[in-house]
Design an enzyme around this catalytic site. Structure first.
Site, PDB file in Angstrom:
ATOM      1  N   CYS A   1       0.866  -1.170   0.000  1.00  0.00           N
ATOM      2  CA  CYS A   1       0.000   0.000   0.000  1.00  0.00           C
ATOM      3  C   CYS A   1       0.905   1.223   0.000  1.00  0.00           C
ATOM      4  O   CYS A   1       2.045   1.155   0.449  1.00  0.00           O
ATOM      5  CB  CYS A   1      -0.914   0.020   1.224  1.00  0.00           C
TER       6      CYS A   1
ATOM      7  N   LYS B   1     -12.102  -5.144   2.184  1.00  0.00           N
ATOM      8  CA  LYS B   1     -11.517  -4.320   3.243  1.00  0.00           C
ATOM      9  C   LYS B   1     -12.444  -3.143   3.504  1.00  0.00           C
ATOM     10  O   LYS B   1     -12.706  -2.336   2.610  1.00  0.00           O
ATOM     11  CB  LYS B   1     -10.137  -3.830   2.826  1.00  0.00           C
TER      12      LYS B   1
ATOM     13  N   ARG C   1     -10.943   7.371   4.217  1.00  0.00           N
ATOM     14  CA  ARG C   1     -10.745   6.394   3.151  1.00  0.00           C
ATOM     15  C   ARG C   1     -12.060   5.836   2.593  1.00  0.00           C
ATOM     16  O   ARG C   1     -12.076   4.817   1.934  1.00  0.00           O
ATOM     17  CB  ARG C   1      -9.896   5.239   3.657  1.00  0.00           C
TER      18      ARG C   1
ATOM     19  N   GLU D   1     -16.480  -7.874  -4.610  1.00  0.00           N
ATOM     20  CA  GLU D   1     -15.049  -7.534  -4.549  1.00  0.00           C
ATOM     21  C   GLU D   1     -14.188  -8.795  -4.631  1.00  0.00           C
ATOM     22  O   GLU D   1     -13.173  -8.832  -5.331  1.00  0.00           O
ATOM     23  CB  GLU D   1     -14.728  -6.783  -3.249  1.00  0.00           C
TER      24      GLU D   1
ATOM     25  N   LYS E   1     -11.326  -8.026   6.113  1.00  0.00           N
ATOM     26  CA  LYS E   1     -10.720  -7.188   7.150  1.00  0.00           C
ATOM     27  C   LYS E   1     -11.667  -6.066   7.504  1.00  0.00           C
ATOM     28  O   LYS E   1     -12.161  -5.421   6.589  1.00  0.00           O
ATOM     29  CB  LYS E   1      -9.414  -6.620   6.591  1.00  0.00           C
TER      30      LYS E   1
ATOM     31  N   SER F   1      -5.823  -3.833  14.474  1.00  0.00           N
ATOM     32  CA  SER F   1      -5.266  -3.166  15.644  1.00  0.00           C
ATOM     33  C   SER F   1      -6.327  -2.765  16.668  1.00  0.00           C
ATOM     34  O   SER F   1      -6.095  -2.843  17.873  1.00  0.00           O
ATOM     35  CB  SER F   1      -4.477  -1.936  15.201  1.00  0.00           C
TER      36      SER F   1
ATOM     37  N   TYR G   1      -2.077  -9.787  15.903  1.00  0.00           N
ATOM     38  CA  TYR G   1      -0.964  -9.261  16.698  1.00  0.00           C
ATOM     39  C   TYR G   1      -0.647 -10.175  17.883  1.00  0.00           C
ATOM     40  O   TYR G   1       0.362  -9.996  18.555  1.00  0.00           O
ATOM     41  CB  TYR G   1      -1.279  -7.836  17.165  1.00  0.00           C
TER      42      TYR G   1
HETATM   43  C1  PBG Z   1      -2.763  -0.015   4.826  1.00  0.00           C
HETATM   44  C2  PBG Z   1      -3.275  -0.876   5.935  1.00  0.00           C
HETATM   45  C3  PBG Z   1      -4.036  -0.527   7.056  1.00  0.00           C
HETATM   46  C4  PBG Z   1      -4.141  -1.672   7.841  1.00  0.00           C
HETATM   47  C5  PBG Z   1      -3.473  -2.688   7.179  1.00  0.00           C
HETATM   48  N1  PBG Z   1      -2.969  -2.173   5.983  1.00  0.00           N
HETATM   49  C6  PBG Z   1      -4.575   0.777   7.489  1.00  0.00           C
HETATM   50  C7  PBG Z   1      -5.651   1.427   6.726  1.00  0.00           C
HETATM   51  O1  PBG Z   1      -6.160   0.933   5.725  1.00  0.00           O
HETATM   52  O2  PBG Z   1      -5.968   2.534   7.128  1.00  0.00           O
HETATM   53  C8  PBG Z   1      -4.829  -1.776   9.171  1.00  0.00           C
HETATM   54  C9  PBG Z   1      -4.345  -2.862  10.050  1.00  0.00           C
HETATM   55  C10 PBG Z   1      -4.748  -2.747  11.475  1.00  0.00           C
HETATM   56  O3  PBG Z   1      -5.534  -1.869  11.894  1.00  0.00           O
HETATM   57  O4  PBG Z   1      -4.264  -3.573  12.258  1.00  0.00           O
HETATM   58  N2  PBG Z   1      -3.674   0.486   3.949  1.00  0.00           N
END
Ligand code: PBG
Length: 327
Positions: free
Chosen positions: A120, A195, A217, A233, A248, A274, A313
């Protein structure tokens, strides 16, 4: 048959019996540990927004990969924090970029270990969006070329799997074409296919320094209200050549994981993000939740929903617990 002949409690009466009849067992083999990589050497620095997680320099990421492989975790997924950013995110495809350096370090210390490269631009752009801008929106088609270029640089550094997380339309086809043209026909693509524009990415954006400097986003990541759109998708990404697909976040999307697995029957990954990590860690720190049981239950739920691969994690820690899971 019904009560009093049928008594489901009979099979719940002891730990051994519960273990014997458990339908879902999470093993370390299906877990992937994310690692955040920095330039420099001998750095292992705690991440404030994600207690228990670290920023690693390449040499330390390599050490960590040795530890993880000894524990039975087959793969890491890498995120990079470059020391400079620009409008196009050019640090993403530099031969000596932060990710490329970390990949090389891990592969030279631990050649058999699987390295997944998150792909990314948001960690590399000075505006924090996942592609190049045209006015205030991300220019989809101009971004595709940069993603393909980045994928090739990651594969050239030794990445085993390329995992695009940008949500541009057509990126899987563009990345596949770029990889094939450069001779990486055998490098698989794990697409972040469904996503969502999720509130649960907050701690990651602080950890990766990738929060957008304006806007959000939602014009490229999916609306959490939509399930049929996720199937569309996934269908598109598979048609473009994705080898594995991801949903995700994980726990808020168990229905989507199940739908994707049932509809397509392909290797399905889920990313326990996260914010999912932070919720359990924070509640456990307050003494409001049993941390270990909550982690084991959430991983089991994600697997039960149909995930073959879980990015978490807690991979390192859970590998120690999984043999004794009981909740
Ligand atoms: C990059 C990406 C993100 C995450 C994984 N790849 C952040 C986003 O899309 O803003 C999030 C992973 C997480 O929150 O643990 N685009």
């Amino acid at each position: 048959m019904s009560f009093p002949i049928d008594r489901p409690r009979r099979l719940r009466s002891s730990p051994a019996l519960r273990r014997l009849v458990a339908e879902t067992i999470v093993t370390p083999d299906s877990l992937v540990q994310p690692l955040f990589c920095l330039p420099g050497s001998e750095i292992k620095r705690p991440i404030p927004s994600m207690p228990g997680q670290f920023h690693f320099s390449a040499d330390q990421a390599a050490q960590q990969s040795l530890k993880l492989s000894a524990m039975g975790i087959p793969a890491v997924i890498l995120f990079g924090l470059p020391d400079r950013k620009d409008a196009a995110g050019s640090g993403a495809w530099e031969e000596k970029g932060v990710i490329q350096t970390a990949i090389r370090a891990i592969k030279s210390a631990n050649p058999e270990y699987l390295v997944i490269a998150d792909l990314c631009l948001c960690e590399y752009t000075d505006h924090g969006h996942c592609g190049v801008l045209k006015g205030e929106t991300v220019d989809n088609d101009a971004t595709l070329k940069l993603l393909a270029r980045t994928a090739v640089s990651q594969a050239a550094a030794g990445a085993d799997i390329i995992a695009p997380s940008d949500m541009m339309d057509g990126r899987v086809a563009a990345i596949r074409a770029g990889l094939d043209e450069a001779g990486f026909v055998d490098t698989p693509i794990l697409s972040y296919a469904a996503k969502y524009a999720s509130a649960f990415y907050g701690p990651f954006r602080e950890a990766a320094g990738s929060a957008p400097s304006f806007g959000d986003r939602r014009a490229y990541q999916m609306n959490p209200a939509n399930r049929l759109e996720a199937l569309r998708e996934v269908e598109l990404d598979l048609a473009e050549g994705a080898d594995m697909v991801m949903v995700k976040p994980a726990l808020p999307c168990l229905d989507v994981i199940r739908a994707v697995k049932d509809r397509f029957g392909r290797v399905t990954a889920a990313y326990q993000v996260s914010g999912e990590y932070a919720m359990i860690e924070a509640a456990a720190a307050k003494g409001w939740i049993d941390r270990k049981r909550a982690v084991c239950e959430s991983l089991t739920a994600i697997k039960r929903a149909g995930a073959d691969v879980i990015i978490t994690y807690w991979a390192e820690e859970a590998a120690l617990w999984l043999g004794e899971m009981e909740f």
